[in-house]
Design a protein around this motif. Structure first.
Motif, PDB file in Angstrom:
ATOM      1  N   MET A  12       2.669 -13.143  -2.124  1.00 28.94           N
ATOM      2  CA  MET A  12       2.459 -13.334  -3.562  1.00 28.94           C
ATOM      3  C   MET A  12       1.052 -12.897  -3.967  1.00 28.94           C
ATOM      4  N   LEU A  13       0.071 -13.240  -3.161  1.00 29.73           N
ATOM      5  CA  LEU A  13      -1.298 -12.807  -3.446  1.00 29.73           C
ATOM      6  C   LEU A  13      -1.412 -11.282  -3.373  1.00 29.73           C
ATOM      7  N   GLY A  14      -0.746 -10.706  -2.377  1.00 28.46           N
ATOM      8  CA  GLY A  14      -0.747  -9.252  -2.258  1.00 28.46           C
ATOM      9  C   GLY A  14      -0.064  -8.586  -3.439  1.00 28.46           C
ATOM     10  N   GLY A  15       1.034  -9.193  -3.911  1.00 30.51           N
ATOM     11  CA  GLY A  15       1.730  -8.657  -5.071  1.00 30.51           C
ATOM     12  C   GLY A  15       0.885  -8.732  -6.331  1.00 30.51           C
ATOM     13  N   PHE A  16       0.166  -9.841  -6.493  1.00 29.85           N
ATOM     14  CA  PHE A  16      -0.708  -9.987  -7.657  1.00 29.85           C
ATOM     15  C   PHE A  16      -1.829  -8.949  -7.628  1.00 29.85           C
ATOM     16  N   TYR A  17      -2.381  -8.728  -6.438  1.00 26.06           N
ATOM     17  CA  TYR A  17      -3.436  -7.715  -6.311  1.00 26.06           C
ATOM     18  C   TYR A  17      -2.891  -6.323  -6.626  1.00 26.06           C
TER      19      TYR A  17
ATOM     20  N   TYR B 272      -0.340  -5.579  -8.487  1.00 28.80           N
ATOM     21  CA  TYR B 272      -0.072  -5.519  -9.925  1.00 28.80           C
ATOM     22  C   TYR B 272      -1.354  -5.209 -10.700  1.00 28.80           C
ATOM     23  N   SER B 273      -2.434  -5.902 -10.358  1.00 29.24           N
ATOM     24  CA  SER B 273      -3.716  -5.678 -11.028  1.00 29.24           C
ATOM     25  C   SER B 273      -4.230  -4.269 -10.755  1.00 29.24           C
ATOM     26  N   ARG B 274      -4.062  -3.818  -9.529  1.00 23.86           N
ATOM     27  CA  ARG B 274      -4.541  -2.482  -9.166  1.00 23.86           C
ATOM     28  C   ARG B 274      -3.774  -1.397  -9.916  1.00 23.86           C
ATOM     29  N   GLU B 275      -2.457  -1.557 -10.017  1.00 25.13           N
ATOM     30  CA  GLU B 275      -1.656  -0.562 -10.720  1.00 25.13           C
ATOM     31  C   GLU B 275      -1.974  -0.546 -12.214  1.00 25.13           C
ATOM     32  N   LYS B 276      -2.178  -1.724 -12.802  1.00 20.41           N
ATOM     33  CA  LYS B 276      -2.537  -1.788 -14.220  1.00 20.41           C
ATOM     34  C   LYS B 276      -3.877  -1.098 -14.466  1.00 20.41           C
ATOM     35  N   TYR B 277      -4.832  -1.366 -13.603  1.00 16.82           N
ATOM     36  CA  TYR B 277      -6.145  -0.738 -13.738  1.00 16.82           C
ATOM     37  C   TYR B 277      -6.039   0.774 -13.553  1.00 16.82           C
ATOM     38  N   ASN B 278      -5.236   1.184 -12.590  1.00 11.97           N
ATOM     39  CA  ASN B 278      -5.052   2.613 -12.335  1.00 11.97           C
ATOM     40  C   ASN B 278      -4.389   3.301 -13.524  1.00 11.97           C
ATOM     41  N   ASP B 279      -3.419   2.627 -14.155  1.00 12.73           N
ATOM     42  CA  ASP B 279      -2.758   3.190 -15.335  1.00 12.73           C
ATOM     43  C   ASP B 279      -3.743   3.358 -16.490  1.00 12.73           C
ATOM     44  N   LYS B 280      -4.643   2.390 -16.649  1.00  8.94           N
ATOM     45  CA  LYS B 280      -5.649   2.490 -17.709  1.00  8.94           C
ATOM     46  C   LYS B 280      -6.594   3.659 -17.462  1.00  8.94           C
ATOM     47  N   ILE B 281      -6.983   3.837 -16.206  1.00  8.61           N
ATOM     48  CA  ILE B 281      -7.879   4.945 -15.863  1.00  8.61           C
ATOM     49  C   ILE B 281      -7.205   6.286 -16.137  1.00  8.61           C
ATOM     50  N   ILE B 282      -5.929   6.396 -15.769  1.00 12.11           N
ATOM     51  CA  ILE B 282      -5.194   7.643 -15.992  1.00 12.11           C
ATOM     52  C   ILE B 282      -5.044   7.919 -17.483  1.00 12.11           C
ATOM     53  N   ALA B 283      -4.707   6.871 -18.259  1.00 14.46           N
ATOM     54  CA  ALA B 283      -4.547   7.039 -19.706  1.00 14.46           C
ATOM     55  C   ALA B 283      -5.862   7.459 -20.355  1.00 14.46           C
ATOM     56  N   LEU B 284      -6.961   6.845 -19.928  1.00 15.55           N
ATOM     57  CA  LEU B 284      -8.270   7.191 -20.472  1.00 15.55           C
ATOM     58  C   LEU B 284      -8.651   8.621 -20.110  1.00 15.55           C
ATOM     59  N   SER B 285      -8.341   9.018 -18.887  1.00 14.26           N
ATOM     60  CA  SER B 285      -8.641  10.379 -18.449  1.00 14.26           C
ATOM     61  C   SER B 285      -7.846  11.402 -19.253  1.00 14.26           C
ATOM     62  N   GLN B 286      -6.573  11.103 -19.489  1.00 13.40           N
ATOM     63  CA  GLN B 286      -5.737  12.009 -20.276  1.00 13.40           C
ATOM     64  C   GLN B 286      -6.223  12.097 -21.720  1.00 13.40           C
ATOM     65  N   LYS B 287      -6.657  10.967 -22.259  1.00 12.48           N
ATOM     66  CA  LYS B 287      -7.171  10.955 -23.627  1.00 12.48           C
ATOM     67  C   LYS B 287      -8.439  11.788 -23.742  1.00 12.48           C
ATOM     68  N   ASN B 288      -9.339  11.613 -22.779  1.00 14.13           N
ATOM     69  CA  ASN B 288     -10.585  12.385 -22.795  1.00 14.13           C
ATOM     70  C   ASN B 288     -10.320  13.877 -22.611  1.00 14.13           C
TER      71      ASN B 288
ATOM     72  N   SER C   4       0.826  -1.212   0.000  1.00 17.63           N
ATOM     73  CA  SER C   4       0.000   0.000   0.000  1.00 17.63           C
ATOM     74  C   SER C   4       0.856   1.256   0.000  1.00 17.63           C
ATOM     75  N   ILE C   5       1.989   1.188   0.685  1.00 17.15           N
ATOM     76  CA  ILE C   5       2.848   2.360   0.814  1.00 17.15           C
ATOM     77  C   ILE C   5       3.888   2.439  -0.299  1.00 17.15           C
ATOM     78  N   ARG C   6       4.504   1.316  -0.622  1.00 15.40           N
ATOM     79  CA  ARG C   6       5.632   1.311  -1.556  1.00 15.40           C
ATOM     80  C   ARG C   6       5.239   1.069  -3.009  1.00 15.40           C
ATOM     81  N   GLY C   7       4.104   0.427  -3.241  1.00 13.96           N
ATOM     82  CA  GLY C   7       3.796   0.019  -4.601  1.00 13.96           C
ATOM     83  C   GLY C   7       4.402  -1.341  -4.903  1.00 13.96           C
ATOM     84  N   LEU C   8       4.280  -1.786  -6.145  1.00 10.99           N
ATOM     85  CA  LEU C   8       4.657  -3.155  -6.499  1.00 10.99           C
ATOM     86  C   LEU C   8       6.166  -3.384  -6.485  1.00 10.99           C
TER      87      LEU C   8
END
Length: 224
Positions: free
Chosen positions: A153-158, A160-176, A102-106
């Motif tokens: 490992m489960l925490g790392g996978f979560y 990873y998924s959260r950061e990927k989703y967050n990157d998509k949201i940011i990219a979509l927001s910038q595009k819009n 939560s603090i450091r990221g993946l």
């Protein structure tokens, strides 16, 4: 530390973990004191004071997060070496991976958790080698370590998924945002973009009390 979109969010996370860490360690320190476990009580009171320090430094995010995590790691090492209350101390190590991610990221979180894993393995070794605490059954340390790896490992996978989703949201927001400020026909900045920049320019010059002139022109039949 993980790159959050808003520095205010990072400060909020620091305050949250500092407050929770202080409350938990202070309450457990009081319980240990009531039970006449003075050494554990002293360690927990010291840990709670460190969380207060992190809370007071919440404006300096990097320092605060390092204080929070390293204080947690040291406390977990102590609980592993001494066994805590009736040998249940190592159970607390499972909070490390979610807090760290939560603090450091993946990437940084995985690095820190790997070092922490080696840290607690050394702690179990010290507990046995120096006769500080004997775990019963003897397989208890290995089970704790194996379970910790699975949870991490489960925490790392979560994460990873959260950061990927967050990157998509940011990219979509910038595009819009880009589409909202660009004229689709000419690919030039539209009126909304121009007015926004004009307001910024006007505000900047007004602070410096600098006069300016705005020249407008209109091209006839531009879109024909």
């Amino acid at each position: 530390m993980h790159e959050y979109s808003d520095n205010t969010e990072r400060k909020l996370i620091v305050r949250l973990f500092s407050s929770v860490g202080f409350t938990a360690t202070f309450v457990m320190a009081c319980i240990a004191l009531i039970n006449s476990d003075y050494l554990l009580s002293a360690v927990l009171f010291s840990s709670s004071s460190v969380y207060v320090l992190a809370l007071s430094l919440h404006k300096s995010v990097e320092k605060s997060t390092s204080i929070i995590l390293y204080n947690l790691y040291v406390l977990m090492f102590y609980l592993v070496v001494t066994g805590g209350v009736e040998g249940t101390g190592p159970i607390w190590v499972f909070i490390v991976s979610p807090v760290t991610y939560s603090i450091r990221g993946l990437k940084r979180g995985t690095y820190d958790i790997t070092l922490f894993l080696l840290f607690i393995m050394f702690g179990f070794y010290c507990a046995e080698f120096f006769n500080i605490h004997h775990y019963n059954p003897t397989e208890f340390p290995s089970r704790i370590i194996l379970t910790f790896i699975i949870v991490a490992m489960l925490g790392g996978f979560y994460e990873y998924s959260r950061e990927k989703y967050n990157d998509k949201i940011i990219a979509l927001s910038q595009k819009n945002e880009l589409l909202a400020t660009i004229d689709p026909l000419t690919s030039l900045p539209n009126r909304r973009y121009t007015m926004g920049k004009l307001e910024e320019f006007k505000y900047s010059l007004s602070r410096e009390q600098t006069p300016f002139i705005l020249i407008l022109c209109d091209v006839d039949n531009f879109k024909k």
